[in-house]
Design an enzyme around this catalytic site. Structure first.
Site, mmCIF file in Angstrom:
data_model
loop_
_atom_site.group_PDB
_atom_site.id
_atom_site.type_symbol
_atom_site.label_atom_id
_atom_site.label_comp_id
_atom_site.label_asym_id
_atom_site.label_seq_id
_atom_site.Cartn_x
_atom_site.Cartn_y
_atom_site.Cartn_z
ATOM 1 C CG HIS A 185 -2.045 -0.931 1.222
ATOM 2 N ND1 HIS A 185 -2.764 -1.228 0.090
ATOM 3 C CD2 HIS A 185 -2.605 -1.672 2.212
ATOM 4 C CE1 HIS A 185 -3.710 -2.105 0.387
ATOM 5 N NE2 HIS A 185 -3.634 -2.391 1.662
ATOM 6 C CE1 TYR B 167 -13.498 -3.409 -5.901
ATOM 7 C CE2 TYR B 167 -15.366 -2.283 -6.905
ATOM 8 C CZ TYR B 167 -14.870 -3.223 -6.026
ATOM 9 O OH TYR B 167 -15.741 -3.976 -5.261
ATOM 10 N N GLY C 214 -18.542 -5.535 -2.098
ATOM 11 C CA GLY C 214 -17.940 -5.690 -3.425
ATOM 12 C C GLY C 214 -18.731 -5.014 -4.529
HETATM 13 P P1 A3P Z 1 -16.218 -3.305 0.095
HETATM 14 O O1 A3P Z 1 -15.836 -3.030 1.523
HETATM 15 O O2 A3P Z 1 -16.808 -2.104 -0.579
HETATM 16 O O3 A3P Z 1 -17.093 -4.502 -0.043
HETATM 17 P P2 A3P Z 1 -8.793 -4.596 -0.506
HETATM 18 O O4 A3P Z 1 -8.653 -5.975 -1.043
HETATM 19 O O5 A3P Z 1 -7.906 -3.599 -1.173
HETATM 20 O O6 A3P Z 1 -8.688 -4.601 0.981
HETATM 21 O O7 A3P Z 1 -10.265 -4.101 -0.870
HETATM 22 C C1 A3P Z 1 -11.409 -4.649 -0.240
HETATM 23 C C2 A3P Z 1 -12.611 -4.223 -1.027
HETATM 24 O O8 A3P Z 1 -12.628 -4.922 -2.295
HETATM 25 C C3 A3P Z 1 -13.906 -4.609 -0.315
HETATM 26 O O9 A3P Z 1 -14.877 -3.633 -0.709
HETATM 27 C C4 A3P Z 1 -14.191 -5.969 -0.924
HETATM 28 O O10 A3P Z 1 -15.507 -6.409 -0.801
HETATM 29 C C5 A3P Z 1 -13.818 -5.698 -2.385
HETATM 30 N N1 A3P Z 1 -13.565 -6.939 -3.123
HETATM 31 C C6 A3P Z 1 -12.786 -7.984 -2.756
HETATM 32 N N2 A3P Z 1 -12.850 -8.971 -3.665
HETATM 33 C C7 A3P Z 1 -13.665 -8.544 -4.639
HETATM 34 C C8 A3P Z 1 -14.139 -9.124 -5.855
HETATM 35 N N3 A3P Z 1 -13.791 -10.342 -6.231
HETATM 36 N N4 A3P Z 1 -14.969 -8.386 -6.623
HETATM 37 C C9 A3P Z 1 -15.351 -7.140 -6.252
HETATM 38 N N5 A3P Z 1 -14.950 -6.552 -5.096
HETATM 39 C C10 A3P Z 1 -14.111 -7.240 -4.304
#
Ligand code: A3P
Length: 291
Positions: A100, A185, A253
């Site tokens: 990060h 995203y 997500g």
């Molecule tokens: P939300 O809290 O909005 O649901 P990171 O991996 O950088 O920590 O980000 C986490 C975010 O990405 C979370 O968002 C999570 O749900 C979402 N996320 C993880 N896997 C995903 C997928 N396969 N498709 C879409 N969103 C995803």
């Protein structure tokens, strides 16, 4: 309950989790990069786990019987103590390294050796909402009860990894570098197959269209969430320094959850700051807020 100072410390004016030790941040530039290292970079909650899942499957699909073509997903470069650099040295396979860190803080050798870097960007409103819920659920982060408090902290950059604006802007002048791929995203949500194709071309990983479809299925939100629920929670399974519990990663997500959180006044303040900070940013022009 742990105090804020037990959980957060400042480095270079940026709030970091105490799980990211000062010593390690100070020794980042001593990290020995290899030409074939691949960096997966993001501001927190931008879809890092999603991206790593895709990469894991991509490399797995091209692995031969002798293990050729294999890749190892490491812990985030900023997690642990400096002795971890020695451990990473011993990995023989290609290293997929999540982080990060903003561009300026990346170990110098990644830049000098022109290692491939994938930077994933998510619209800052949904990122803020996702980070807010993470603060609420994650015992390694200070407790913030109210969204109104959190949104102010986010706007001031007083959250882990600092200002979203600064993070994105640190990549601005590198967006067209040959070794850099920028992903959004929201575009991945719209057409995951196309994004996987783009990633495989960037990484020179040969995959068939059927393999791409299968990777797309296995890295869908529902599939990843269910998989996380099936996993043994004792295993260290995240690429986020803030938790090893994958159960905390998969919330909704979706694109546009910000509309369920922002008041019109908060939205106005957010838009004003976005306009001021990202006025001349090309990266910001491609950001989407709706699904
Ligand atoms: P939300 O809290 O909005 O649901 P990171 O991996 O950088 O920590 O980000 C986490 C975010 O990405 C979370 O968002 C999570 O749900 C979402 N996320 C993880 N896997 C995903 C997928 N396969 N498709 C879409 N969103 C995803």
């Amino acid at each position: 309950m742990l105090a804020q100072s037990d959980l957060i410390h400042m480095f270079n004016g940026i709030p970091f989790s105490t799980r990211v030790p000062r010593e390690l941040l100070q020794s980042l530039d001593s990290f020995e990069a290899r030409e074939d290292d691949v960096l997966l970079v993001s501001y927190p909650k931008s879809g890092t786990h999603w991206l790593t899942e895709i990469l894991k499957h991509l490399y797995h699909s091209q692995q031969d019987e002798n293990g050729g073509g294999s890749a190892t997903l490491t812990s985030p470069i900023e997690f642990g103590d400096p002795s971890k650099f020695e451990e990473l040295k011993n990995l023989l396979s290609l290293r997929l390294i999540p982080t990060h860190l903003n561009y300026k803080m990346l170990p110098v050798q990644f830049k000098a050796k022109k290692c491939k870097m994938i930077y994933i960007i998510r619209n800052p409103k949904d990122t803020a909402v996702s980070l807010y819920h993470y603060y609420r659920e994650n015992p390694n982060l200070p407790k913030i009860e109210k969204w109104a408090t959190f949104v102010e902290m986010f706007l001031k950059g007083e959250v882990v990894c600092g200002s979203w604006w600064d993070h994105i802007l640190s990549w601005e002048e590198h967006k067209n570098d040959e070794n850099v791929l920028i992903l959004y995203y929201e575009s991945m949500k719209k057409d995951l197959t196309k994004s996987i194709e783009q990633i495989s071309n960037f990484l020179d990983v040969n995959v068939t269209i059927d393999q791409i479809r299968e990777i797309s299925r296995r890295s869908s939100f529902n599939e990843m969430k269910e998989e996380a629920q099936r996993e043994n929670p004792a295993l260290d399974h995240t690429v986020c320094v803030l938790t090893s519990n994958r159960g905390l990663i998969f919330r909704k997500g979706t694109v546009g959850d910000w509309k369920n959180h922002f008041t019109s006044e908060q939205n106005k303040l957010f838009e004003e700051q976005f306009g001021r900070r990202m006025n001349s940013s090309e990266l910001a022009k491609s950001i989407e807020y709706e699904s």
